[in-house]
Design a protein around this motif. Structure first.
Motif, PDB file in Angstrom:
ATOM      1  N   LYS A  96       0.851  -1.107  -0.140  1.00  0.00           N
ATOM      2  CA  LYS A  96       0.173  -0.100  -0.123  1.00  0.00           C
ATOM      3  C   LYS A  96       0.794   1.351  -0.256  1.00  0.00           C
ATOM      4  O   LYS A  96       0.678   2.368  -0.633  1.00  0.00           O
ATOM      5  CB  LYS A  96      -0.883  -0.095   1.373  1.00  0.00           C
ATOM      6  N   ALA A  99       2.224   1.334  -3.301  1.00  0.00           N
ATOM      7  CA  ALA A  99       1.346   2.139  -4.410  1.00  0.00           C
ATOM      8  C   ALA A  99       1.355   3.381  -4.211  1.00  0.00           C
ATOM      9  O   ALA A  99       0.901   4.148  -5.359  1.00  0.00           O
ATOM     10  CB  ALA A  99      -0.115   1.169  -4.010  1.00  0.00           C
ATOM     11  N   ASP A 117      -9.445  -2.607  -4.343  1.00  0.00           N
ATOM     12  CA  ASP A 117      -8.611  -1.516  -4.030  1.00  0.00           C
ATOM     13  C   ASP A 117      -7.471  -1.031  -5.019  1.00  0.00           C
ATOM     14  O   ASP A 117      -7.138  -0.064  -4.956  1.00  0.00           O
ATOM     15  CB  ASP A 117      -8.011  -1.775  -2.714  1.00  0.00           C
ATOM     16  N   PHE A 118      -7.020  -2.039  -5.660  1.00  0.00           N
ATOM     17  CA  PHE A 118      -5.792  -2.008  -6.427  1.00  0.00           C
ATOM     18  C   PHE A 118      -6.122  -1.897  -7.789  1.00  0.00           C
ATOM     19  O   PHE A 118      -5.189  -1.778  -8.648  1.00  0.00           O
ATOM     20  CB  PHE A 118      -4.659  -3.118  -6.137  1.00  0.00           C
ATOM     21  N   GLU A 120      -6.744   0.471  -9.741  1.00  0.00           N
ATOM     22  CA  GLU A 120      -5.792   1.376 -10.677  1.00  0.00           C
ATOM     23  C   GLU A 120      -4.495   0.834 -11.054  1.00  0.00           C
ATOM     24  O   GLU A 120      -3.809   1.598 -11.834  1.00  0.00           O
ATOM     25  CB  GLU A 120      -6.010   2.920  -9.893  1.00  0.00           C
ATOM     26  N   GLN A 121      -4.181   0.172  -9.962  1.00  0.00           N
ATOM     27  CA  GLN A 121      -2.534  -0.113 -10.049  1.00  0.00           C
ATOM     28  C   GLN A 121      -2.294  -1.411 -10.849  1.00  0.00           C
ATOM     29  O   GLN A 121      -1.192  -1.950 -10.981  1.00  0.00           O
ATOM     30  CB  GLN A 121      -2.156  -0.580  -8.660  1.00  0.00           C
ATOM     31  N   SER A 328       0.671  -1.594 -13.152  1.00  0.00           N
ATOM     32  CA  SER A 328       0.307  -0.913 -14.332  1.00  0.00           C
ATOM     33  C   SER A 328       1.329   0.124 -14.143  1.00  0.00           C
ATOM     34  O   SER A 328       1.675   0.576 -15.266  1.00  0.00           O
ATOM     35  CB  SER A 328      -1.083   0.045 -14.163  1.00  0.00           C
TER      36      SER A 328
END
Lengths: 435, 292
Positions: A96, A99, A117-118, A120-121, A328
């Motif tokens: 986290k 990130a 939660d992730f 976008e990543q 990403s």
């Protein structure tokens, strides 16, 4: 006085200049780095992929660290390095933070309930060839996109010592009242602690506080559905019914003298050393048991009998875990995808599965876990997949700081179901209003 | 360049580095913290929205925050109650008792120990199964006093405060000891000639003599009680449930467990303000006394 003023002015100027030069230096460096990357792509230089994972089992970490090194023989330009953590909570905290700083490793391991939660990543992996062979990946798509590939599936079991059951003349329970009866009989006998609960760590109560309402609801989308209701915890709801069942167990004094005073490791040891007769856990507990007890001779399992009567089908909670996704922000997307194709190719995956000692998540590759084979030979329950809550559920549960495992601790400490559900309903309604 | 200008240039040149570092590592994060406290950032997402003072309002309206603060208060009160005892021990060690040097280092020892190690030692001592503490009570016939030290919500905070006392009291004693040694001996001699008793000497010479140290210890107490983190986090993770959650544990959990960096940042700002306010109040209290 004038000198002082002048001095202050000069000092401020120096500071501003230092700060500005610091800032510009930073951005300059990052653009240089970007330039470097672009060049390296063109020259096909050696690439190092970082893979972050966790596992409580050291042997498995060693196995995986060595296994991914073999990829260099397939693709000499790519080297994969494992960064390991011993617990999922430490791991989650670390990734986290990274990130937040946009500095995630190229490949990251995830639990199903972290995917939203992730989102976008993570890079969508729908175009990967291995995805089509994965049995569960589609169930965990976020906004219609597959963001990570589940590596294993496994049943959630109730373990027991057959020797104890034989000694006390007990039958394997298939309903909740029978389960309570078994625990009470062990308690009456007095020789063994009926159920080994490591309540100090909160998480070991998950087979009850996390899974029971879910499986009673009979809907895999149960958690996401909670977000659509104002008061989903009150009387008459699966949550209330489930928690009433749990309270029945927690209040029956069948978890030793102080279940909240001992942690998960200690509870495991109580069970492994046969001081306790029963405990619930995922299939991942079997290697731990074997390494400590030396043999699986006195270990057997049955599905947690959540149901009240034999009229309803006996369901087995199945969990998929150890998802892998590509960050990403990784500068080596193609290399990472090629690695995933190799990692989940049948030969490599088979070895992974045997190392993990869990059940398969891919068509055409079966796991060789003798304990699991014996279990399925003796039990043919209906499988029930654990599907985590969607983004709306996660948002609401974070807003009210809902931690069902901590609720379990509070129940063990004497809090009643009515108190808990009343409080939850009030907070949930409020959080929905503020959304 | 004349000599004066050169001198100033060198001074500012040298100052720029530490002040720059201070700005980078202290001022900048603090400004950032304040910025995040006005947002709904979840700590992971690449974007966030500004929500004004919503997080601050939420912090004051959340029961969990107040419950956590109540636990902090217990640490503060218990440490406060122990200050007279710590002074007494310091007085004792300041006298020429046998092996006082040895006792001084013993008293200071818990403070040197690593906080994580201390937490694990006490987790073991409080263990309900084969735990040494319960075994000791059993041995001396006080089995009636055996408790679920870390699992009874009514007891757990006292168990944790006891660990905190064990760890920090020694440090306070050493501070008081240093204060005591700076009190001139002739004051005591004069008092003895005037016929003052031991208590009177303590009350009228020792206490005023070490008032500065008392002030420091009180500041450390306020700051320590508000920031207490490692002991509850490592020993109970704030549990059972949220029974032993302190303000800092609550803040950490808001950020990392519940992905609410906005709220956590606002809590951190509130904590900072609380420490400043309490310290100022305390300073006023002591400053006022000195004026009298």
């Amino acid at each position: 006085m004038r000198t002082k003023k002048w001095a202050t002015l000069l000092l401020v100027c120096t500071l501003v200049l230092t700060a500005l030069s610091g800032c510009s230096g930073g951005s300059g460096k990052s653009s240089e780095e970007n330039g470097d990357t672009a060049n390296s792509g063109a020259k096909a230089d050696k690439v190092t992929l970082k893979l972050a994972m966790w596992d409580s089992n050291n042997d498995f970490i060693t196995f995986l660290t060595d296994k991914v090194k073999e990829y260099s023989s397939v693709n000499p330009n790519v080297k994969v390095e494992v960064e390991s953590f011993k617990s999922d909570s430490d791991y989650l905290q670390a990734i986290k933070v990274r990130a937040g700083g946009d500095a995630l490793p190229d490949l990251i391991e995830l639990k199903p309930n972290w995917l939203a939660d992730f989102k976008e990543q993570l890079t969508p992996l729908d175009d990967l060839g291995v995805v089509s062979k994965n049995i569960y990946a589609k169930n965990y798509a976020v906004d219609g996109k597959i963001l990570a590939i589940p590596s294993v599936s496994f049943p959630e079991l109730v373990y027991y010592h057959p020797s104890v059951f034989k000694e006390l003349n007990l039958e394997v329970p298939t309903t909740w009242p029978q389960f309570m009866d078994v625990l009470k009989k062990i308690q009456e006998n007095g020789k063994y602690i009926p159920y080994a609960m490591g309540g100090k760590d909160a998480w070991p109560d998950y087979p009850f506080n996390e899974f029971l309402p879910h499986i009673i609801s009979d809907k895999e989308s149960y958690l996401s559905d909670l977000a659509k209701e104002d008061a989903p915890f009150g009387e008459g709801t699966p949550f209330y019914q489930g928690y009433s069942q749990i309270a029945e167990m927690y209040n029956a004094n069948v978890m030793g003298p102080d279940p909240l005073g001992i942690g998960a490791d200690q509870a495991n040891d109580l069970f492994i050393s046969k001081q306790a007769a029963v405990m619930a856990s995922g299939l991942w507990f079997v290697p731990t048991y074997e390494s400590k007890a030396g043999t699986l001779d006195d270990l057997a399992a049955f599905p947690m009998p959540y149901r009240q009567t034999e009229d309803t089908p006996l369901k087995l909670m199945m969990f998929t875990d150890h998802f892998y996704g590509i960050s990403s922000s990784s500068k080596h997307q193609e290399e990472a995808k090629a690695f995933m194709e190799w990692f989940y190719s049948p030969e490599v995956y088979k070895e992974y599965l045997n190392g993990a000692q869990l059940d398969t998540a891919f068509e055409g590759v079966d796991s060789d876990v003798p304990f699991l084979k014996t279990f399925y030979a003796d039990n043919q329950p209906e499988k029930f997949m654990y599907i985590p809550g969607d983004a709306a559920y996660t948002e609401l549960s974070n807003a009210i700081q809902l931690d069902v495992k901590a609720l379990g601790q509070e129940m063990m400490a004497g809090k009643t179901v009515d108190e808990i559900t009343k409080d939850l309903n009030a907070k949930w309604t409020e959080a929905r209003k503020n959304k | 360049m004349n000599y004066n200008l050169q001198k100033k240039f060198v001074i500012f040149g040298f100052l720029a580095i530490p002040v720059g570092l201070l700005m980078l590592f202290l001022l900048y994060p603090t400004v950032k913290l304040f910025q995040f406290s006005l947002t709904d950032w979840n700590g992971i997402s690449k974007t966030f929205n500004y929500v004004g003072f919503k997080n601050y309002i939420a912090a004051f309206q959340t029961d969990g925050v107040w419950d956590a603060l109540r636990n902090n208060l217990l640490y503060f009160i218990m440490h406060l109650v122990f200050i007279p005892l710590e002074i007494s021990i310091a007085v004792l060690l300041n006298n020429k008792i046998r092996a006082s040097r040895f006792f001084r280092s013993m008293v200071f020892m818990p403070y040197i120990l690593n906080g994580v190690a201390v937490a694990y030692i006490f987790s073991y001592l409080y263990n309900p199964i084969n735990g040494p503490f319960n075994a000791l009570l059993d041995l001396i016939g006080l089995e009636g006093l055996i408790q679920n030290w870390l699992s009874d919500p009514g007891v757990v905070n006292y168990s944790l405060v006891a660990v905190s006392l064990w760890r920090f009291s020694g440090f306070h004693v050493i501070l008081f000891l240093a204060g005591l040694q700076s009190v001139p001996q002739d004051l005591y001699e004069a008092a003895t000639i005037d016929g003052a008793g031991a208590f009177q000497k303590f009350r009228f010479i020792t206490v005023p003599g070490i008032s500065r140290v008392i002030e420091i210890v009180l500041f450390l107490n306020v700051r320590g009680a508000l920031q207490v983190f490692d002991i509850p986090f490592l020993m109970t993770q704030g549990g059972p449930g949220t029974a032993s959650t302190t303000f800092t544990v609550y803040t950490i959990q808001s950020a990392f467990k519940y992905n609410n960096y906005g709220l956590a940042s606002s809590l951190a700002v509130i904590l900072m303000l609380m420490i400043i306010v309490f310290t100022q109040l305390q300073g006023k209290l002591f400053g006022g006394k000195e004026d009298n």
